[in-house]
Motif scaffolding. Structure first.
Motif, short mmCIF file in Angstrom:
data_model
loop_
_atom_site.label_atom_id
_atom_site.label_comp_id
_atom_site.label_asym_id
_atom_site.label_seq_id
_atom_site.Cartn_x
_atom_site.Cartn_y
_atom_site.Cartn_z
N VAL A 1 0.83 -1.21 0.00
CA VAL A 1 0.00 0.00 0.00
C VAL A 1 0.86 1.26 0.00
N LEU A 2 2.07 1.14 0.53
CA LEU A 2 2.91 2.32 0.63
C LEU A 2 4.37 1.90 0.42
N ASP A 3 5.03 2.59 -0.52
CA ASP A 3 6.46 2.40 -0.74
C ASP A 3 7.09 3.76 -0.68
N ALA A 4 8.03 3.95 0.20
CA ALA A 4 8.60 5.28 0.36
C ALA A 4 10.10 5.25 0.28
N GLN A 5 10.65 6.34 -0.25
CA GLN A 5 12.08 6.58 -0.18
C GLN A 5 12.24 7.79 0.71
N TRP A 6 13.15 7.69 1.67
CA TRP A 6 13.38 8.77 2.61
C TRP A 6 14.80 9.29 2.49
N ASN B 1 16.79 6.74 -4.87
CA ASN B 1 17.07 7.80 -5.84
C ASN B 1 18.09 8.79 -5.25
N PHE C 1 17.75 12.91 -3.86
CA PHE C 1 17.96 13.26 -2.46
C PHE C 1 19.20 14.14 -2.27
N LEU D 1 14.67 17.62 -0.69
CA LEU D 1 13.77 16.46 -0.73
C LEU D 1 13.87 15.68 0.58
N ILE D 2 12.72 15.45 1.21
CA ILE D 2 12.72 14.73 2.48
C ILE D 2 12.18 13.33 2.30
N THR D 3 11.00 13.21 1.72
CA THR D 3 10.44 11.88 1.51
C THR D 3 9.71 11.82 0.18
N ASP D 4 9.66 10.62 -0.38
CA ASP D 4 8.92 10.38 -1.60
C ASP D 4 8.06 9.13 -1.36
N PHE D 5 6.76 9.32 -1.24
CA PHE D 5 5.86 8.20 -0.96
C PHE D 5 5.12 7.79 -2.22
N LYS D 6 5.03 6.48 -2.43
CA LYS D 6 4.17 5.95 -3.50
C LYS D 6 3.04 5.19 -2.82
N LEU D 7 1.82 5.50 -3.23
CA LEU D 7 0.65 4.89 -2.59
C LEU D 7 -0.09 4.01 -3.58
#
Lengths: 104, 155
Positions: A57-62, B37, B41, B103-109
């Motif tokens: 449901v959620l994939d994130a890069q931080w 990525n 970042f 850039l702090i966070t990149d969320f895919k929903l």
């Protein structure tokens, strides 16, 4: 390292509200040690994944810009009580941790 | 005889590992996310980071709301909540415009995850907190100013 994570998942209507707390220093690599003046090496969570009943449901890069001991809240529609939630992270040193729980 | 047996076992083990790796690879390719990525970042400005994320220049949108304090006393912990009411929101990226690397966070929903993210970020100084939302292949953005009393990126 891998200190336990905390998770709470509650449902209201058909939307699950999932809240996660992770234990991590989240060093950006830009900060200097106050005593030695040396840069503290970067050490931060860079990937976070969440699944509900095994479906992503959620994939994130931080980046290092997330606060120390990160908090993450997200919502998933169509979830119901009893659904299984799993949240995992990986950091830039290859360490990882995960937590699983059930929507209440 | 023994050596032969050992070799056979070894090669069997090795193919097992390769098969597992392939399976893991297959699972990953079905996923939206690629490797971390690093260029996005490391980008020093928001437009650069947006480009490195592979997103088009976003249009301002009132359907995105950012909940963050007007004044943050401690820049090391700034609570930020992004809600996108744009239908089909599949991505939310959060930026602090004046951080060394914004850039702090990149969320895919996916699979029913709503256009909502709540987290806590670090801010080096007073700046706009910007959210970039992806929905239906288009990008939208909104920003909110947060005044920072003590920066959270220095030592």
């Amino acid at each position: 390292m891998a200190e336990p994570m905390k998770m709470r998942a509650s449902v209201s209507g058909d939307v699950a509200d999932i809240k996660v707390l992770m234990n991590h220093p989240m060093e950006t690599g830009l900060r200097k040690d106050a005593k030695t003046g040396q840069l503290i090496p970067a050490h931060f969570i860079n990937e976070v994944h969440a699944t509900v009943n095994g479906k992503p449901v959620l994939d994130a890069q931080w980046g290092g810009g997330v606060s120390k001991n990160p908090y993450l809240g997200f919502k998933v529609k169509g979830a119901k009580a009893g659904d299984k939630v799993e949240v995992s992270w990986k950091d830039n040193k290859g360490e990882s941790n995960k937590v699983d729980g059930v929507v209440a | 005889m023994n050596a032969l047996r050992r070799n056979i076992l070894k090669s069997a083990g090795a193919t097992g590992i390769v098969a597992m790796a392939a399976a893991a690879g297959l699972l990953k390719s079905g996923n939206v996310l690629a490797a971390w990525n690093s260029s996005a970042f490391a980008a020093k400005t928001v437009p650069e980071a947006i480009k490195d994320l592979g997103l088009s220049t976003p249009a301002d949108s009132k359907a995105i709301s950012i909940k963050a304090p007007d004044i943050a006393e401690n820049g090391a912990v700034v609570p930020v909540e992004v809600t996108s009411s744009i239908a089909g929101t599949t991505g939310i990226a959060i930026f602090a415009e004046k951080n060394a690397t914004p850039l702090i966070t990149d969320f895919k929903l996916s699979n029913g995850a709503e256009g909502f993210i709540s987290t806590r970020i670090k801010m080096g100084q007073t700046a706009m907190v910007r959210a970039v939302v992806t929905a239906g292949g288009k990008t939208y953005t909104a920003a909110k100013e947060v005044k920072v009393t003590i920066g959270g990126c220095g030592g």
